[in-house]
Design a protein around this motif. Structure first.
Motif, PDB file in Angstrom:
ATOM      1  N   GLN A 105       0.826  -1.200   0.000  1.00 32.25           N
ATOM      2  CA  GLN A 105       0.000   0.000   0.000  1.00 32.25           C
ATOM      3  C   GLN A 105       0.865   1.256   0.000  1.00 32.25           C
ATOM      4  N   GLY A 106       2.010   1.209   0.703  1.00 28.93           N
ATOM      5  CA  GLY A 106       2.924   2.348   0.695  1.00 28.93           C
ATOM      6  C   GLY A 106       3.503   2.599  -0.686  1.00 28.93           C
ATOM      7  N   LEU A 107       3.900   1.538  -1.384  1.00 26.34           N
ATOM      8  CA  LEU A 107       4.431   1.688  -2.737  1.00 26.34           C
ATOM      9  C   LEU A 107       3.355   2.195  -3.702  1.00 26.34           C
ATOM     10  N   LEU A 108       2.130   1.701  -3.513  1.00 26.39           N
ATOM     11  CA  LEU A 108       1.023   2.183  -4.360  1.00 26.39           C
ATOM     12  C   LEU A 108       0.783   3.672  -4.144  1.00 26.39           C
ATOM     13  N   ALA A 109       0.826   4.119  -2.897  1.00 27.54           N
ATOM     14  CA  ALA A 109       0.611   5.531  -2.602  1.00 27.54           C
ATOM     15  C   ALA A 109       1.678   6.381  -3.281  1.00 27.54           C
ATOM     16  N   ALA A 110       2.929   5.895  -3.291  1.00 28.81           N
ATOM     17  CA  ALA A 110       3.997   6.628  -3.967  1.00 28.81           C
ATOM     18  C   ALA A 110       3.760   6.683  -5.476  1.00 28.81           C
ATOM     19  N   LEU A 111       3.277   5.582  -6.057  1.00 28.88           N
ATOM     20  CA  LEU A 111       3.008   5.556  -7.492  1.00 28.88           C
ATOM     21  C   LEU A 111       1.904   6.535  -7.874  1.00 28.88           C
ATOM     22  N   ARG A 112       0.930   6.695  -6.996  1.00 31.95           N
ATOM     23  CA  ARG A 112      -0.172   7.620  -7.301  1.00 31.95           C
ATOM     24  C   ARG A 112       0.317   9.074  -7.378  1.00 31.95           C
ATOM     25  N   THR A 113       1.377   9.386  -6.671  1.00 31.66           N
ATOM     26  CA  THR A 113       1.872  10.765  -6.635  1.00 31.66           C
ATOM     27  C   THR A 113       3.011  11.009  -7.592  1.00 31.66           C
ATOM     28  N   SER A 114       3.496   9.954  -8.240  1.00 27.89           N
ATOM     29  CA  SER A 114       4.656  10.117  -9.129  1.00 27.89           C
ATOM     30  C   SER A 114       4.251  10.582 -10.521  1.00 27.89           C
TER      31      SER A 114
END
Length: 266
Positions: A257-266
């Motif tokens: 979920q942390g990696l997904l959150a980063a992908l959403r903001t990249s």
């Protein structure tokens, strides 16, 4: 006499659930998470994290797994993996209620092909070894599928930007540093559940013994004993083990979920 009240325990659902099922009065940790991490990481881990923060090694992350592409593709793959693992827990024949297990296991997820086979031959034959094997098999499935997914998410992040590449390297370094401790801590779950298994079985045996000492119809007429269904304790345990496994799935998915959150903001 005043019964001491157990203090409410904070933290992951898995810890709180295990504490309730095992009737353990778990104390809140005296150290903060950062303090505990400093004790878990040795100097080689610190060097790896420092190197990851310095950047320049994101190509290793990309080579480690196949990127997923768009953020939408990442979301879809995460949903698919999580749903597959959740179905595996829900449909495992060892954990299905007795009345449902006789319907067969058609349509179970492929990851259960080598799961231990159920052998219900009555309450007296109930053996915790079968449930422990089931738990360990599902744990291995979670570790494999989530580990592969996490590597693909890191590869996707590393292709976005140098900053995202550094984040992917930090996640890889943390996974390597904490892997052994995570496996050790999570392996205690099926050990702890054995006590719950034995307590449920003993409690039902005691209730059945009381029912034999006093005719059931008479006891019910006097409002003393409810109707007891022999073997019901085992279905209760199956449900509780499924709850623990779902809580562990939630915990294992937090880095994803942390990696997904980063992908959403990249």
């Amino acid at each position: 006499m005043t019964v001491p009240q157990r203090s409410a325990l904070s933290g992951p659902t898995l810890i709180r659930l295990l504490a309730r099922l095992t009737d353990s009065n778990v104390a809140e940790p005296a150290q903060t998470l950062s303090q505990r991490l400093s004790g878990w990481l040795d100097w080689t881990d610190a060097i790896a994290l420092s190197s990851a923060l310095g950047g320049g090694a994101s190509a290793v992350v990309v080579a480690d797994a196949q990127p997923l592409g768009t953020a939408e593709a990442c979301e879809s793959e995460c949903d698919r993996v999580r749903a597959t693992l959740a179905r595996a827990i829900a449909r495992d024949s060892t954990l299905m209620p007795a009345r449902s297990a006789t319907r067969g296991t058609h349509g179970r997820a492929s990851i259960l092909a080598h799961a231990p086979q159920r052998n219900d031959k009555g309450d007296d034959a109930a053996d915790y070894t079968l449930f422990r094997q089931c738990y360990l098999s599902l744990q291995q499935s979670m570790e494999t599928h989530i580990g592969n997914l996490r590597r693909r998410l890191r590869a996707t992040l590393a292709m976005r930007s140098s900053a995202m590449g550094r984040l992917a390297m930090v996640d890889a370094a943390m996974e390597r540093a904490l892997e052994a401790r995570e496996q050790h801590l999570l392996s205690s779950a099926p050990v702890a559940l054995r006590g719950h298994f034995e307590r449920l079985r003993t409690a039902e045996a005691e209730r059945l013994a009381q029912g034999q000492a006093q005719p059931q119809a008479q006891a019910q007429a006097q409002g003393r004993l409810p109707t007891i269904e022999p073997g019901a304790w085992l279905d209760t345990f199956r449900y509780d083990m499924q709850c623990v496994l779902h809580a562990e799935l939630d915990l294992r998915f937090q880095p994803v979920q942390g990696l997904l959150a980063a992908l959403r903001t990249s």
